[in-house]
Design a protein around this motif. Structure first.
Motif, PDB file in Angstrom:
ATOM      1  N   MET A   1       0.828  -1.094   0.064  1.00 23.48           N
ATOM      2  CA  MET A   1       0.001   0.051  -0.281  1.00 23.48           C
ATOM      3  C   MET A   1       0.851   1.365  -0.022  1.00 23.48           C
ATOM      4  N   ASP A   2       0.707   2.328  -0.869  1.00 24.35           N
ATOM      5  CA  ASP A   2       1.523   3.419  -1.000  1.00 24.35           C
ATOM      6  C   ASP A   2       1.120   4.214  -0.115  1.00 24.35           C
ATOM      7  N   ALA A   3       1.754   5.432   0.059  1.00 23.71           N
ATOM      8  CA  ALA A   3       1.569   6.365   1.093  1.00 23.71           C
ATOM      9  C   ALA A   3       0.080   7.200   0.948  1.00 23.71           C
ATOM     10  N   ALA A   4      -0.371   7.469  -0.309  1.00 21.70           N
ATOM     11  CA  ALA A   4      -1.446   8.114  -0.529  1.00 21.70           C
ATOM     12  C   ALA A   4      -2.630   7.098  -0.262  1.00 21.70           C
ATOM     13  N   ALA A   5      -2.648   5.658  -0.573  1.00 21.27           N
ATOM     14  CA  ALA A   5      -3.648   4.773  -0.051  1.00 21.27           C
ATOM     15  C   ALA A   5      -3.542   4.457   1.455  1.00 21.27           C
TER      16      ALA A   5
ATOM     17  N   GLN B   1      -3.188   6.793   3.506  1.00 23.53           N
ATOM     18  CA  GLN B   1      -3.533   8.284   4.119  1.00 23.53           C
ATOM     19  C   GLN B   1      -5.085   8.301   3.865  1.00 23.53           C
ATOM     20  N   ILE B   2      -5.504   7.716   2.744  1.00 18.75           N
ATOM     21  CA  ILE B   2      -7.076   7.683   2.642  1.00 18.75           C
ATOM     22  C   ILE B   2      -7.674   6.606   3.363  1.00 18.75           C
ATOM     23  N   ALA B   3      -6.834   5.343   3.488  1.00 17.23           N
ATOM     24  CA  ALA B   3      -7.312   4.076   4.585  1.00 17.23           C
ATOM     25  C   ALA B   3      -7.513   4.554   5.744  1.00 17.23           C
ATOM     26  N   ALA B   4      -6.657   5.449   6.346  1.00 18.75           N
ATOM     27  CA  ALA B   4      -6.749   6.001   7.837  1.00 18.75           C
ATOM     28  C   ALA B   4      -7.876   6.934   7.802  1.00 18.75           C
ATOM     29  N   THR B   5      -8.887   7.487   6.710  1.00 18.92           N
ATOM     30  CA  THR B   5     -10.005   8.142   7.119  1.00 18.92           C
ATOM     31  C   THR B   5     -11.047   7.375   6.850  1.00 18.92           C
TER      32      THR B   5
ATOM     33  N   LEU C   1      -8.098  13.481  -0.141  1.00 22.95           N
ATOM     34  CA  LEU C   1      -6.660  13.992  -0.143  1.00 22.95           C
ATOM     35  C   LEU C   1      -6.794  15.328   0.120  1.00 22.95           C
ATOM     36  N   ASP C   2      -7.592  16.026  -0.493  1.00 22.94           N
ATOM     37  CA  ASP C   2      -7.933  17.477   0.063  1.00 22.94           C
ATOM     38  C   ASP C   2      -8.051  17.742   1.291  1.00 22.94           C
TER      39      ASP C   2
END
Length: 115
Positions: free
Chosen positions: A1-5, A7-11, A38-39
């Motif tokens: 899982m990359d950093a962007a994924a 970050q989204i998973a955390a929300t 992301l925004d």
């Protein structure tokens, strides 16, 4: 899982949580929902209001500003700062460099110390 994924998973709701409906497009990179998440998580979002953005195009779409060979977007405080120095110059001439409160905002003879 990359950093962007990550970050989204955390929300997203925790594993095992009851979810009425999950919109799979919210996880699709490139989707509007993905961009909106992301925004919403952007720690620098509060700074957006400090800059002037070019007007929207004829279709109403806001510009994407990615210009590496410029001063960047103009800070909203720039006009007032420039006009203040111009007014000081008009009223005091060369003495405006030395008089008038914090004359000027960044004294020309010490400007390199600000860089």
């Amino acid at each position: 899982m990359d950093a962007a994924a990550r970050q989204i998973a955390a929300t997203l709701p925790a594993a095992g949580a009851v979810v009425a409906e999950v919109d799979a497009s919210a996880l699709a990179p490139g989707s509007d929902a993905f961009a909106a998440r992301l925004d919403a998580a952007d720690p620098l979002a509060a700074y957006r209001g400090r800059f002037r953005f070019p007007a929207a195009d004829a279709s109403g779409r806001p510009p994407v500003y990615l210009c590496g060979n410029s001063l960047g977007l103009q800070p909203t405080s720039t006009r007032a700062a420039v006009l203040e120095d111009l007014d000081r110059w008009a009223a005091l001439g060369v003495e405006g460099h030395f008089e008038g409160g914090d004359a000027p905002g960044a004294a020309w003879w010490t400007i390199e110390d600000c860089a």
